[in-house]
Write an enzyme that holds these catalytic residues in place. Structure first.
Site, mmCIF file in Angstrom:
data_model
loop_
_atom_site.group_PDB
_atom_site.id
_atom_site.type_symbol
_atom_site.label_atom_id
_atom_site.label_comp_id
_atom_site.label_asym_id
_atom_site.label_seq_id
_atom_site.Cartn_x
_atom_site.Cartn_y
_atom_site.Cartn_z
ATOM 1 N N ASP A 40 0.822 -1.207 0.000
ATOM 2 C CA ASP A 40 0.000 0.000 0.000
ATOM 3 C C ASP A 40 0.860 1.264 0.000
ATOM 4 O O ASP A 40 2.058 1.218 0.289
ATOM 5 C CB ASP A 40 -0.909 -0.015 1.229
ATOM 6 C CG ASP A 40 -2.207 0.762 1.014
ATOM 7 O OD1 ASP A 40 -2.353 1.430 -0.012
ATOM 8 O OD2 ASP A 40 -3.077 0.678 1.904
ATOM 9 N N ASP A 87 -10.377 3.973 -1.891
ATOM 10 C CA ASP A 87 -11.007 3.099 -0.909
ATOM 11 C C ASP A 87 -12.531 3.211 -0.986
ATOM 12 O O ASP A 87 -13.077 4.280 -1.267
ATOM 13 C CB ASP A 87 -10.586 3.491 0.507
ATOM 14 C CG ASP A 87 -9.185 3.040 0.850
ATOM 15 O OD1 ASP A 87 -8.446 2.623 -0.057
ATOM 16 O OD2 ASP A 87 -8.829 3.119 2.046
#
Length: 453
Positions: free
Chosen positions: A293, A353
């Site tokens: 990430d 997200d």
């Protein structure tokens, strides 16, 4: 920090009624979609979002269009569809801009690009697919592997997750024999962002957790932000020379976890040794699924030990990770520069997200929300099966999730990697049946057809 090259005109395009432009965003969270010419595209709302959601690339103009390494114009009314794309995305990803004045559009770029014309009437998604196939032939060396199904701790527990929380969900998944291949520990297990092998007080023994996961016949996964260090970390304190430097100190990768975070210099020999140690240790602990990430931190502009482009440095960092973990483990990229990642990961988050709320809190479509994940996940659907498996982000099935049926429909249509992030003991009948259906019917790693956006 290197100065941006000036923009030079590369194409002049006559526009007809109904002309459209496709903007390709820099990284996973940057909005990517098409617009009717004349409609204002999505733009950052706050200056902080320019770094966290849009990368540290040139801020996009309010009065024109901008793609990072890729911009497509469909002029309509009998004109060829024009693709303006990075000539060598493994080494340099120029910014491409387009500005319409009356019935003409001028396209310019600040680096080497190819201008490709496709016959009148070609669907924009088909044109993008053809171009992606050409890039894949150059950069994707191995067949794309099917994605496992995953349970992820993030969206229920966030950074407060404990070893006991993981154990509880393992037990439910095992007892109910849910069709989940990987149990992934997300952010929260480490003491600080950057100190990846020092555990938080909520975790004591990752090896015991991986052993417990493996005993159920499943694989152990873990979240890592490999190219990032928080200012509060021991790494940043003890090794300031490992941080990517700018003219005024370390290069910021934005603000997160209540602190400034910085990118690492991926050409620094000590950083390379450290990353090799981290990933080798995680493999030794039993992990073979890695969610990588905040990868954009590895491609920030700054001063490096080696005089290479930010794209080359970033790709070398991903090569280092792969070398450390071996060929078998599955790599999922997230917060990642899109074009520089081609050929380096098995799956890619292709959107911001998701979230229980459908609209982004501040209106910025790089921020977490249901709408954000749908917009860009759909806009990058042409990448699936060509560059990697598309990850549309996790399935959220709780009754408090706004528009949950809409989100499920999106994942069903445009999802490749299927994951869930609820507390398993909280699943209602609808959530359980939806999870089982999507996990058992997940698509293979072949391109989607009949795309439209």
């Amino acid at each position: 920090m290197p100065a941006a090259s000036p923009f030079e005109p590369v194409a002049e395009i006559a526009l007809g009624p109904g002309a459209r432009v496709y903007e390709s965003g820099w990284q996973s969270w940057t909005p990517s979609t098409s617009y009717d010419v004349g409609r204002r595209p999505h733009r950052p709302i706050a200056s902080a979002a320019i770094m966290n959601g849009w990368g540290n690339r040139l801020a996009p103009p309010d009065d024109g269009y901008q793609g990072e390494g890729l911009l497509v114009v469909d002029p309509s009314e009998g004109g060829d569809v024009v693709v303006v794309a990075a000539r060598d995305p493994a080494h340099e990803v120029p910014t491409v801009r387009a500005s319409a004045r009356g019935a003409a559009m001028t396209v310019s770029a600040n680096g080497p690009v190819d201008v490709l014309r496709h016959p009148t009437g070609s669907a924009m998604s088909n044109v993008l697919g053809q171009w992606a196939d050409e890039v894949s032939a150059r950069l994707v060396a191995q067949p794309i592997r099917p994605a496992p199904t995953i349970w992820c701790s993030w969206y229920h527990y966030f950074i407060d997750v404990t070893a006991q929380d993981i154990e509880e969900n393992i037990s439910v998944i095992e007892k109910d024999d849910l069709p989940l291949d990987v149990i992934q520990i997300d952010d929260g297990y480490q003491a600080a962002v950057g100190d990846r092998l020092t555990l938080s007080e909520r975790f004591h023994d990752l090896r015991e957790l991986t052993k417990r996961i493996n005993e159920t016949g499943r694989r152990a996964g873990i979240w890592v932000a490999p190219f990032l260090a928080g200012e509060s970390s021991a790494l940043a304190r003890d090794h300031p020379d490992w941080l990517l430097s700018g003219d005024d100190g370390p290069v910021s990768a934005g603000r997160n976890w209540g602190q400034q975070v910085f990118g690492l210099d991926l050409t620094h020999p000590a950083v390379c040794d450290y990353l090799g140690l981290v990933f080798g240790s995680l493999v030794d602990l039993g992990f073979d699924f890695f969610k990588l990430d905040f990868l954009y931190a590895g491609a920030l502009e700054g001063h490096r030990r080696k005089n290479v482009s930010s794209v080359c440095a970033y790709r070398s960092g991903l090569d280092l990770v792969r070398e450390a973990v071996g060929l078998s483990p599955y790599l999922l990229g997230c917060g990642a520069p899109i074009l520089p990642s081609v050929g380096k990961v098995d799956a890619m988050r292709v959107s911001p997200d998701t979230a229980p709320h459908f609209e982004p809190r501040d209106g910025d479509l790089s921020a977490p929300s249901g709408r954000s994940s749908i917009l860009t996940g759909r806009g990058r659907s042409w990448q699936h099966g060509r560059w990697w498996v598309n990850d549309p982000d996790c399935l959220l099935t709780g009754s408090a999730v706004e528009e949950r049926a809409v989100l499920v429909g999106h994942i069903e249509r445009y999802g490749g990697l299927i994951g869930v992030s609820d507390r398993m003991a909280d699943l209602d009948d609808w959530g359980r049946s939806t999870l089982e259906r999507l996990c058992r019917e997940r698509p293979g790693p072949t391109p989607f057809t009949d795309l439209w956006w």
